[in-house]
Design a protein around this motif. Structure first.
Motif, mmCIF file in Angstrom:
data_model
loop_
_atom_site.group_PDB
_atom_site.id
_atom_site.type_symbol
_atom_site.label_atom_id
_atom_site.label_comp_id
_atom_site.label_asym_id
_atom_site.label_seq_id
_atom_site.Cartn_x
_atom_site.Cartn_y
_atom_site.Cartn_z
ATOM 1 N N GLY A 159 0.930 -1.169 -0.019
ATOM 2 C CA GLY A 159 -0.059 0.042 -0.006
ATOM 3 C C GLY A 159 0.833 1.497 -0.186
ATOM 4 O O GLY A 159 0.583 2.102 -0.573
ATOM 5 N N ALA A 160 2.061 1.372 0.716
ATOM 6 C CA ALA A 160 2.827 2.519 0.596
ATOM 7 C C ALA A 160 3.467 2.490 -0.459
ATOM 8 O O ALA A 160 3.801 3.891 -0.994
ATOM 9 C CB ALA A 160 3.978 2.254 2.238
ATOM 10 N N ARG A 198 3.043 10.264 2.811
ATOM 11 C CA ARG A 198 2.986 9.657 3.998
ATOM 12 C C ARG A 198 1.421 9.960 4.798
ATOM 13 O O ARG A 198 0.930 9.010 5.055
ATOM 14 C CB ARG A 198 4.058 10.252 5.129
ATOM 15 C CG ARG A 198 4.228 9.266 6.294
ATOM 16 C CD ARG A 198 5.353 9.507 7.341
ATOM 17 N NE ARG A 198 6.257 10.570 6.969
ATOM 18 C CZ ARG A 198 7.405 10.382 6.566
ATOM 19 N NH1 ARG A 198 7.922 9.048 6.308
ATOM 20 N NH2 ARG A 198 8.035 11.379 6.068
ATOM 21 N N GLN A 199 1.100 11.321 4.334
ATOM 22 C CA GLN A 199 -0.204 11.660 4.870
ATOM 23 C C GLN A 199 -1.318 10.837 4.211
ATOM 24 O O GLN A 199 -2.332 10.488 4.681
ATOM 25 C CB GLN A 199 -0.448 13.341 4.727
ATOM 26 C CG GLN A 199 -1.696 13.765 5.396
ATOM 27 C CD GLN A 199 -1.646 13.662 6.833
ATOM 28 O OE1 GLN A 199 -0.689 14.062 7.596
ATOM 29 N NE2 GLN A 199 -2.716 13.145 7.496
ATOM 30 N N THR A 217 -5.522 4.498 4.836
ATOM 31 C CA THR A 217 -5.058 3.307 5.648
ATOM 32 C C THR A 217 -5.888 3.101 7.133
ATOM 33 O O THR A 217 -6.231 2.276 7.303
ATOM 34 C CB THR A 217 -3.712 2.892 5.988
ATOM 35 O OG1 THR A 217 -2.858 3.073 4.582
ATOM 36 C CG2 THR A 217 -3.390 1.639 6.398
ATOM 37 N N VAL A 218 -5.919 4.400 7.650
ATOM 38 C CA VAL A 218 -6.646 4.117 8.974
ATOM 39 C C VAL A 218 -8.256 3.678 8.727
ATOM 40 O O VAL A 218 -8.528 2.707 9.472
ATOM 41 C CB VAL A 218 -6.734 5.397 9.718
ATOM 42 C CG1 VAL A 218 -7.614 5.499 10.960
ATOM 43 C CG2 VAL A 218 -5.225 5.817 9.914
ATOM 44 N N PRO A 219 -8.784 4.015 7.977
ATOM 45 C CA PRO A 219 -10.362 3.463 7.964
ATOM 46 C C PRO A 219 -10.331 2.003 7.162
ATOM 47 O O PRO A 219 -11.191 1.221 8.020
ATOM 48 C CB PRO A 219 -11.055 4.500 6.579
ATOM 49 C CG PRO A 219 -10.285 5.527 6.435
ATOM 50 C CD PRO A 219 -8.491 4.968 6.743
ATOM 51 N N ARG A 254 -7.863 15.362 7.730
ATOM 52 C CA ARG A 254 -6.834 14.535 7.496
ATOM 53 C C ARG A 254 -6.631 13.949 9.076
ATOM 54 O O ARG A 254 -7.080 14.445 9.918
ATOM 55 C CB ARG A 254 -5.798 15.073 6.932
ATOM 56 C CG ARG A 254 -4.828 16.035 7.740
ATOM 57 C CD ARG A 254 -3.633 16.352 7.491
ATOM 58 N NE ARG A 254 -2.903 17.341 8.054
ATOM 59 C CZ ARG A 254 -2.843 17.928 9.350
ATOM 60 N NH1 ARG A 254 -2.667 16.995 10.059
ATOM 61 N NH2 ARG A 254 -2.173 19.187 9.781
ATOM 62 N N TYR A 255 -5.780 12.640 8.970
ATOM 63 C CA TYR A 255 -5.615 12.196 10.314
ATOM 64 C C TYR A 255 -4.264 12.653 10.800
ATOM 65 O O TYR A 255 -3.245 13.024 9.974
ATOM 66 C CB TYR A 255 -5.374 10.909 10.342
ATOM 67 C CG TYR A 255 -6.830 9.843 10.269
ATOM 68 C CD1 TYR A 255 -7.209 9.706 11.307
ATOM 69 C CD2 TYR A 255 -7.083 9.485 9.173
ATOM 70 C CE1 TYR A 255 -8.339 8.835 11.193
ATOM 71 C CE2 TYR A 255 -8.406 8.809 9.248
ATOM 72 C CZ TYR A 255 -9.183 8.640 10.044
ATOM 73 O OH TYR A 255 -10.164 7.746 10.053
#
Lengths: 250, 330
Positions: B143-144, B238-239, B245-247, B269-270
């Motif tokens: 993913g990254a 990164r953001q 990814t968090v959700p 944003r997170y």
């Protein structure tokens, strides 16, 4: 096809799973990137063939065992693969020669099975024969390159010929579980494949400047679950997850 | 997979201002630079380094995942993993080929890798301890990598951009495959859920580190950005990754190991906690858990395979010689 012949299918599936397992051990460690792609490719075909055979065997058996129950859920004595499939990889010459022997044998085996009286097996064979042809060609080319390459590669190929010689006889021994299936035209009589196999090996060995070893005492027992000491260690890896976490879905 | 923010570039270049301006004009016009086109020496060197690091990352990345091929839990998972690791090898092959268009050979690049001089993505210096790590690598690491690589499909250097298009398609498939492994674990037994959370705990921070040092500390983003090798800064990528990814973690019922992680309504944003940059630099400098083992494994494969490569060359020469004798005799 009667359930009594399931054991013969499982033996054939085991050949493919166990040899595919061995070949997959090379992934990431091959002599060149091209072989890091080619060997997993062959392993994928072999494991794919094993899956088709296990699934069919499980269906025929009717005891609720699926491909994974058969592949992972048995004790060592219940695996029926030919011994050559479980031998440790050795060097690249040993791996390629073994793969050539097996692919040459399976190409002949699947060719015969294409006209099996069992439609499912004939369909599995029709796909597998194309794959075995490709494997045979790829591996034969390596046997020739290494046999007729440098002094070192020729020495290593000759060593591989010696080391593997006791393990090729088992290809042509009758499977004690397959008698009925052979008589019914479901599976080929492997003994009848020996002359064509021998001719194929001789032709490649002539190009590779290799000498065939004849009249070697043949090791046997795989089809009766009598394995080498390497087999238990292979199964310890293969079955690790299913043994550590039984009855879970992955 | 798998590029990380480029480390150790910042080449000087010596061309005249006119040549540099003409080159920059082509870049600004969004023209693709092709292998035979004139290019500043520093552009070439930066690309060789970046593509080489990227190729090495694919190749070294085969090792941690390859660690589970013989132990995959089902035949379906085994063939998927084997095919995935094979894909990574294929990516390495395209990337080495792309780098070769810039005048460096695969052999040279491989020798740099096995000597320990070349860099590759540091994430592969961490061990794969459980089956869940295979899910976590697909989900997080691929993913990254996709976040890093999608912009590279528009990179100014044609061969690299084109290689990235195919690579990104395959990576996207791998990422879904990894997420699906995690999903099955999350829906499974307590032991499986714990395995999944543990893998997330161990791979979360190294995944955030894959985007490279924070923008303030990155030496050469500016030139690479002007040359359209790089399109976004490390922190921007990164953001994006955190926000995407968090959700996905929430959907799995898993929690990233960061107490500071919180949705920032005002910014949309997170917010996330401080990355341990000491750990990042330690791993980059060779002190990760497996740096030495990874290079040693590549070195062993290369050295053990030398006789095979020599034999293949010797055989090809013999065959060519026999053919020329046969032609002469005709």
């Amino acid at each position: 096809m009667p359930a009594a012949w399931v054991a013969a299918l499982i033996g054939l599936a085991d050949d493919h799973l166990i040899l595919g397992h061995r070949l997959s051990e090379w992934c990431g460690h091959a002599p060149m990137l091209e072989e890091d792609l080619a060997m997993p490719n062959i392993a994928l075909d072999l494991i794919g063939q094993a899956r088709g055979l296990y699934t069919y065997a499980g269906d025929l058996e009717g005891a609720g065992r699926d491909e994974d129950a058969l592949a992972f859920g048995r004790l060592e004595r219940a695996y029926r693969n030919l011994l050559i499939c479980e031998l440790p990889n050795g060097d690249f010459a040993h791996t390629m020669l073994r793969q050539f022997y097996f692919a040459s044998f399976m190409q002949l085996f699947w060719q015969e099975t294409e006209s099996s009286t069992d439609a499912t097996l004939a369909a599995i064979a029709a796909k597998a024969v194309k794959e075995a042809q490709y494997h045979r060609r790829h591996c034969a080319e390596w046997v020739i390159r290494l046999g007729d390459g440098t002094d070192e590669s020729a020495r290593r190929m000759a060593e591989a010929v010696t080391l593997l010689a006791p393990y090729t006889g088992e290809f042509f021994m009758a499977d004690p579980e397959a008698g009925g299936a052979v008589a019914a035209g479901v599976l080929p009589d492997t003994k009848a494949l020996q002359p064509a196999w021998q001719a194929d090996i001789e032709q490649v060995f002539a190009a590779a400047k290799l000498v065939l070893r004849e009249n070697v005492y043949a090791q046997k027992g795989g089809r009766r679950g009598l394995h080498t000491e390497a087999m238990g260690h292979l199964l310890a890896q293969l079955q690790f997850m299913q043994r550590s976490f039984p009855d879970m879905t992955w | 997979m798998y590029s990380q923010g480029l480390i150790g570039s910042g080449e000087q270049t010596t061309e005249t201002p006119e040549i540099l301006a003409a080159f920059q004009a082509r870049i600004d016009a969004d023209e693709k630079i092709e292998p035979n086109d004139p290019m500043p020496a520093a552009y070439r060197k930066t690309l060789i380094r970046q593509i080489g690091q990227h190729a090495h990352s694919e190749i070294v990345g085969m090792l941690p995942e390859g660690n589970w091929i013989t132990r995959a839990p089902t035949l379906r998972r085994k063939v998927a993993l084997l095919a995935k690791v094979q894909d990574e090898g294929g990516h390495g092959l395209y990337l080495y080929s792309a780098a070769e268009t810039l005048g460096v050979s695969r052999k040279q690049m491989t020798e740099e890798l096995v000597s320990g001089r070349a860099k590759y993505s540091s994430i592969f210096n961490y061990p794969t301890q459980t089956w869940a790590d295979i899910g976590a690598i697909g989900w997080l690491v691929d993913g990254a990598a996709i976040m890093n690589q999608v912009p590279l499909c528009r990179c100014s250097y044609g061969p690299y951009a084109r290689a990235m298009i195919r690579v990104c398609k395959e990576e996207s498939f791998h990422q879904r495959q990894g997420y699906e492994i995690m999903l099955k674990l999350a829906e499974g037994s307590l032991a499986q859920k714990e395995m999944a959370q543990d893998a997330l705990n161990r791979w979360w921070w190294p995944s955030l580190m894959m985007f490279g040092p924070p923008d303030g500390a990155s030496e050469h983003s500016d030139q690479s950005t002007r040359w359209k090798i790089k399109r976004f800064t490390n922190d921007e990528l990164r953001q994006k990754f955190v926000d995407a990814t968090v959700p996905q973690a929430q959907r799995l019922g898993l929690s990233p190991p960061d107490p500071a992680l919180a949705w920032n309504e005002a910014e949309g944003r997170y917010d996330y906690g401080e990355i341990d940059w000491d750990e990042f630099w330690a791993v980059v400098k060779g002190h990760g858990p497996l740096n030495k083992a990874r290079v040693a494994a590549r070195k062993k494969a290369w050295e053990d395979g030398a006789w095979v490569r020599e034999a293949a060359l010797a055989h090809a020469k013999k065959r060519a010689a026999r053919q020329s004798v046969a032609i002469a005799a005709e």
